[in-house]
Design an enzyme around this catalytic site. Structure first.
Site, PDB file in Angstrom:
ATOM      1  N   LEU A 217       0.814  -1.216   0.000  1.00  0.00           N
ATOM      2  CA  LEU A 217       0.000   0.000   0.000  1.00  0.00           C
ATOM      3  C   LEU A 217       0.851   1.271   0.000  1.00  0.00           C
ATOM      4  CD1 LEU A 217      -2.696   1.409   0.068  1.00  0.00           C
ATOM      5  CD2 LEU A 217      -2.752   1.105   2.542  1.00  0.00           C
ATOM      6  N   HIS A 218       0.593   2.124  -1.008  1.00  0.00           N
ATOM      7  CA  HIS A 218       1.303   3.400  -1.121  1.00  0.00           C
ATOM      8  C   HIS A 218       0.506   4.349  -1.998  1.00  0.00           C
ATOM      9  CE1 HIS A 218       2.485   1.207  -4.770  1.00  0.00           C
ATOM     10  NE2 HIS A 218       2.787   2.385  -5.328  1.00  0.00           N
ATOM     11  N   LEU A 219       0.688   5.633  -1.745  1.00  0.00           N
ATOM     12  CA  LEU A 219       0.190   6.698  -2.602  1.00  0.00           C
ATOM     13  C   LEU A 219       1.388   7.463  -3.144  1.00  0.00           C
ATOM     14  CD1 LEU A 219      -2.138   6.182  -0.343  1.00  0.00           C
ATOM     15  CD2 LEU A 219      -3.075   8.339  -1.156  1.00  0.00           C
TER      16      LEU A 219
END
Length: 385
Positions: A217-219
C-alpha cells in the site's frame, strides 16, 4: 523549486557519513489543525515561473529540502534535471513532459494478476528500502480530532521520480498491506495536499491493474508547476445531496468528490471515496485516483479559484504489466492531464488526438461504465438511510 536559505528543517537531513544513516532514526513531521486550513492557494497570474517566489509551507520546506539532499547523495536511480515540458495544442490542455530516464530505469512491475491480489513478502516491498530513502514520518497531533483510525505514514523518495519532489506515502510498511486504498492512507494523502502551499502539489493512487507496480500500500505525491484540466473541469451532481459528481470533460470522465477543508466534511469524503474504491476492488475493476487543489463542483472553468481539494476517481480497464510501444502509460497522472513521455520521438510528435486515443483505450466500455455509475450512486444513497 526554491528553498529558503536558513531553513530550520535540518532534522530531516541525513548525517554526512553514510555509515550513520542506519542509526539516524526516522524524524517525525507533526502537524495540527491550523496547518490544514486552506490558505487561499492560487496559481500566479503571470505564469508558473513565479511559483518560486511563493512562500513555502513548513511541509513543503521539509519535503523539498530532504528530497534535494537525497538527490545530491545519489539515492535515486537517475539525476532528475529540469524536464522538457510542453502544453499540447487543443482544448484539453495536456501537459506533456519528456522523461526518458524513468521509462528506461524504473523498476520492472511485479507480476500482478488480480485487483484483489494478496501482499507477497517475497516480492519487492517497502520493508526492503534503504534507510536513507525515508524522509520523515507524517504524524498527526494527538488532539487533532478524527473518527478514523490513523496510521503513521512514511514519506519515502520514489527512486524513479516523475517530477521534482516525487515521494511515496506508505502506511506502516511492516503491516504488509496490499495495494488496496484504506481510509487512513487516503486521509493522509488529502491532508498532505492541505499541508502544502504549492498549487501544483498532487497526490494519487493506482490500484492493482491500474498500473500500480508494487503490491504494497502506497500513494504518490509530487510537484508539477502547471495547471491540469481536472482542477476546474465542470461537473454534474449524481445525487440530490451533491456528494458525488461526474466530470464529463476530457481527458476522461471521472467521479468527483470535494472538501473545503479539515473536519467532519473531510472525513465524510474519505469514507465515501473508500466505499467506492472497495466496491471497485471487490468487483475486480481497476481504478486510479487523483487529489489536487481545485474548484468546487458545478459550472466551473480552468481559471476558477482553488477553494478546496478535489478527489477524482476513475474506473478503468485492467492493465497488467507495462504496454510497450505507447508514448505513455495510462495511470493517475495521465488521466488528470499530465503525460510523462518515454522517448524524444514520441514527445516531439505527440498530439492531443493521439493522447486521447491512448487514454480512451484504457476506459471501461460504456455499458460497464454505466453499471459502475449506478452502483456508486446507490452506495451514496445508503448514507441517508
Amino acid at each position: 523549486m526554491a528553498i529558503p536559505h536558513g531553513s530550520n528543517e535540518t532534522s530531516y537531513l541525513l548525517p554526512p557519513n553514510k555509515e550513520d544513516w542506519g542509526g539516524h532514526g526516522i524524524p517525525d513531521f507533526v502537524y495540527g489543525q491550523k496547518e490544514l486550513v486552506p490558505k487561499g492557494i492560487q496559481w500566479p497570474r503571470n505564469g508558473p515561473s513565479l511559483l518560486d517566489t511563493l512562500p513555502l509551507s513548513r511541509f513543503d520546506s521539509a519535503l523539498c529540502l530532504a528530497w534535494r539532499q537525497r538527490m545530491e547523495l545519489g539515492l535515486f536511480r537517475y539525476c532528475l534535471g529540469e524536464l522538457q515540458t510542453q502544453t499540447l495544442p487543443g482544448a484539453v490542455g495536456f501537459v506533456a513532459q519528456l522523461n526518458v530516464e524513468r521509462g528506461v530505469q524504473r523498476r520492472s512491475p511485479q507480476n500482478i494478476r488480480s485487483v484483489r491480489q494478496a501482499f507477497d513478502p517475497e516480492q519487492f516491498n517497502f520493508n526492503q528500502i534503504r534507510p536513507g530513502e525515508v524522509l520523515f514520518r507524517l504524524h498527526r497531533e494527538p488532539d487533532l480530532p478524527s473518527a478514523l483510525q490513523q496510521d503513521d505514514i512514511l514519506v519515502v523518495i520514489n527512486v524513479s521520480p516523475l517530477e521534482w519532489g516525487h515521494v511515496l506515502l506508505v502506511p506502516e510498511p511492516a503491516r504488509g498491506l496490499p495495494q488496496r486504498l484504506l481510509p487512513g492512507a487516503l486521509q493522509a494523502g488529502v491532508e498532505a495536499v492541505l499541508l502544502s502551499s504549492h498549487p501544483g502539489f498532487r497526490v494519487g493512487f493506482n490500484s492493482l491493474g491500474g498500473l500500480a507496480s508494487v503490491n504494497h500500500l502506497h500513494l504518490h505525491g509530487y510537484y508539477l508547476a502547471h495547471r491540469l484540466p481536472v482542477e476546474g473541469a465542470p461537473s454534474e451532481p449524481l445525487d440530490p445531496g451533491g456528494r458525488l459528481h461526474l466530470v464529463q470533460a476530457l481527458p476522461a470522465p471521472g467521479f468527483l468528490f470535494y472538501t473545503s477543508g479539515p473536519g467532519p466534511d473531510l472525513e465524510a469524503l474519505v469514507s465515501r471515496v473508500c466505499r467506492a474504491t472497495d466496491y471497485l476492488t471487490d468487483h475486480e475493476i481497476a481504478h486510479n485516483l487523483f487529489v489536487t487543489w481545485g474548484a468546487p463542483p458545478g459550472k466551473t472553468s480552468s481559471s476558477s479559484a482553488l477553494t478546496g481539494v478535489r478527489v477524482i476517481l476513475w474506473a478503468r480497464k485492467s492493465s497488467f504489466g507495462i504496454k510497450e510501444g505507447e508514448a505513455f502509460n495510462v495511470a493517475l497522472c495521465e488521466l488528470a492531464g499530465h503525460l510523462p513521455v518515454k522517448t524524444s520521438q514520441d514527445f516531439s510528435s505527440l498530439t492531443e488526438a493521439a493522447a486521447l486515443a491512448v487514454i480512451r483505450d484504457c476506459l471501461l466500455p460504456p455499458a460497464q461504465a454505466g453499471e459502475v455509475q449506478a452502483a456508486l450512486v446507490a452506495l451514496i444513497a445508503k448514507e441517508e438511510q
